[in-house]
Design a protein around this motif. Sequence first.
Motif, short mmCIF file in Angstrom:
data_model
loop_
_atom_site.label_atom_id
_atom_site.label_comp_id
_atom_site.label_asym_id
_atom_site.label_seq_id
_atom_site.Cartn_x
_atom_site.Cartn_y
_atom_site.Cartn_z
N THR A 1 -27.20 178.65 71.65
CA THR A 1 -27.61 179.39 72.73
C THR A 1 -28.32 180.69 72.32
O THR A 1 -27.74 181.89 71.45
CB THR A 1 -26.47 179.78 73.64
N CYS A 2 -29.55 180.93 72.84
CA CYS A 2 -30.28 182.04 72.57
C CYS A 2 -30.23 182.99 73.88
O CYS A 2 -30.71 182.67 75.00
CB CYS A 2 -31.65 181.93 72.28
N THR A 3 -29.89 184.39 73.75
CA THR A 3 -30.01 185.32 74.79
C THR A 3 -31.06 186.16 74.48
O THR A 3 -30.85 186.82 73.49
CB THR A 3 -28.79 185.81 75.15
N MET A 4 -32.18 186.26 75.27
CA MET A 4 -33.39 187.27 75.11
C MET A 4 -33.14 188.14 76.21
O MET A 4 -33.21 187.93 77.23
CB MET A 4 -34.42 186.23 75.00
N THR A 5 -33.62 189.37 75.94
CA THR A 5 -33.87 190.43 76.84
C THR A 5 -35.38 190.97 76.53
O THR A 5 -35.78 191.04 75.40
CB THR A 5 -32.86 191.62 76.35
N ASP A 6 -36.03 190.92 77.65
CA ASP A 6 -37.39 191.13 77.58
C ASP A 6 -37.78 192.85 77.84
O ASP A 6 -36.50 193.64 77.87
CB ASP A 6 -38.42 190.61 78.66
N SER A 7 -38.77 193.44 77.57
CA SER A 7 -39.10 194.75 77.67
C SER A 7 -38.93 195.30 78.99
O SER A 7 -38.82 196.74 79.14
CB SER A 7 -40.39 194.91 77.07
N ASN A 8 -38.74 194.41 80.06
CA ASN A 8 -38.36 195.07 81.20
C ASN A 8 -36.91 195.06 81.71
O ASN A 8 -36.32 195.36 82.62
CB ASN A 8 -38.90 194.27 82.50
N GLY A 9 -36.12 194.74 80.60
CA GLY A 9 -34.43 194.81 80.91
C GLY A 9 -34.06 193.38 81.45
O GLY A 9 -32.86 193.10 81.47
N GLU A 10 -35.01 192.49 81.56
CA GLU A 10 -34.45 191.13 82.22
C GLU A 10 -34.05 190.32 81.23
O GLU A 10 -34.45 190.36 79.90
CB GLU A 10 -35.62 190.33 82.72
N LYS A 11 -32.74 189.63 81.30
CA LYS A 11 -32.21 188.64 80.43
C LYS A 11 -32.09 187.36 80.86
O LYS A 11 -32.10 186.87 81.94
CB LYS A 11 -30.82 188.92 80.18
N TYR A 12 -32.51 186.56 79.57
CA TYR A 12 -32.63 185.09 79.81
C TYR A 12 -31.99 184.25 78.81
O TYR A 12 -31.60 184.91 77.77
CB TYR A 12 -34.08 184.56 79.86
N GLN A 13 -31.43 183.28 79.15
CA GLN A 13 -30.56 182.39 78.22
C GLN A 13 -30.82 180.80 78.11
O GLN A 13 -30.80 180.42 79.34
CB GLN A 13 -28.99 182.55 78.46
N ARG A 14 -30.86 180.28 77.04
CA ARG A 14 -31.18 178.88 76.77
C ARG A 14 -30.64 178.43 75.60
O ARG A 14 -30.51 179.14 74.71
CB ARG A 14 -32.74 178.62 76.70
N SER A 15 -30.41 176.96 75.89
CA SER A 15 -29.64 176.55 74.39
C SER A 15 -30.25 175.31 74.12
O SER A 15 -31.04 174.48 74.92
CB SER A 15 -28.16 175.96 75.07
N ILE A 16 -30.13 174.71 72.76
CA ILE A 16 -30.48 173.55 72.29
C ILE A 16 -29.08 172.88 71.72
O ILE A 16 -28.24 173.51 71.37
CB ILE A 16 -31.27 173.60 71.20
N LEU A 17 -29.15 171.58 71.49
CA LEU A 17 -28.01 170.70 71.06
C LEU A 17 -28.59 170.33 69.80
O LEU A 17 -29.45 169.82 69.48
CB LEU A 17 -27.75 169.56 71.88
N ILE A 18 -27.55 170.44 68.54
CA ILE A 18 -27.76 170.07 67.23
C ILE A 18 -26.85 169.15 66.73
O ILE A 18 -25.57 169.41 66.84
CB ILE A 18 -27.78 171.36 66.18
N LYS A 19 -27.23 167.86 66.47
CA LYS A 19 -26.18 166.88 66.33
C LYS A 19 -26.31 166.87 64.73
O LYS A 19 -27.42 166.76 64.00
CB LYS A 19 -26.71 165.55 66.75
N VAL A 20 -25.28 166.80 64.20
CA VAL A 20 -24.91 166.84 62.64
C VAL A 20 -24.90 165.57 62.11
O VAL A 20 -23.89 164.71 62.65
CB VAL A 20 -24.02 167.90 62.00
N VAL A 21 -25.87 164.93 61.27
CA VAL A 21 -25.89 163.40 61.05
C VAL A 21 -25.92 163.46 59.43
O VAL A 21 -26.27 164.47 58.61
CB VAL A 21 -27.05 162.76 61.65
N GLU A 22 -25.54 162.18 59.05
CA GLU A 22 -25.48 161.91 57.54
C GLU A 22 -26.64 161.66 57.12
O GLU A 22 -27.72 161.55 57.55
CB GLU A 22 -24.62 160.56 57.29
N TYR A 23 -27.23 162.19 55.65
CA TYR A 23 -28.90 162.15 55.18
C TYR A 23 -28.73 160.53 55.06
O TYR A 23 -27.84 159.64 54.50
CB TYR A 23 -28.44 162.74 53.79
N ARG A 24 -29.81 160.02 55.54
CA ARG A 24 -30.13 158.42 55.55
C ARG A 24 -30.95 157.99 54.38
O ARG A 24 -31.38 156.99 54.36
CB ARG A 24 -30.70 158.16 56.89
N GLY A 25 -31.52 158.89 53.44
CA GLY A 25 -32.25 158.70 52.41
C GLY A 25 -33.66 158.37 52.76
O GLY A 25 -34.30 157.35 51.99
N GLU A 26 -34.17 158.78 53.99
CA GLU A 26 -35.57 158.31 54.26
C GLU A 26 -36.52 159.01 53.48
O GLU A 26 -36.35 160.14 53.01
CB GLU A 26 -35.59 158.87 55.88
#
Length: 91
Positions: A66-91
């Motif tokens: 999750t990233c919480t960002m504050t802009d130069s006007n003092g407004e705050k925004y929050q957005r997230s991404i999902l990271i799936k941890v997987v085995e190396y597949r040798g590709e």
Amino acid sequence: MKTFEKTPSELLNYTRKWRKFLNGATIASDEWASSSSVTIVSNTNDDDSSTVNTASGTVGDESILTCTMTDSNGEKYQRSILIKVVEYRGE
């Protein structure tokens, strides 16, 4: 929420573009947090994007970054991404 995959040995960057939220402002600060085994190594930002550098993770784990960002006007925004941890597949 956007979803990405990484292996435990990869050191990967993920970038969040904030331009559509800024309305002429710039990023004053950002902070990234991980819900689980993916480690946040560092983060950087410029006027309109935030980048996080990640490492490690446990195979089978799903970490929400999750990233919480504050802009130069003092407004705050929050957005997230999902990271799936997987085995190396040798590709």
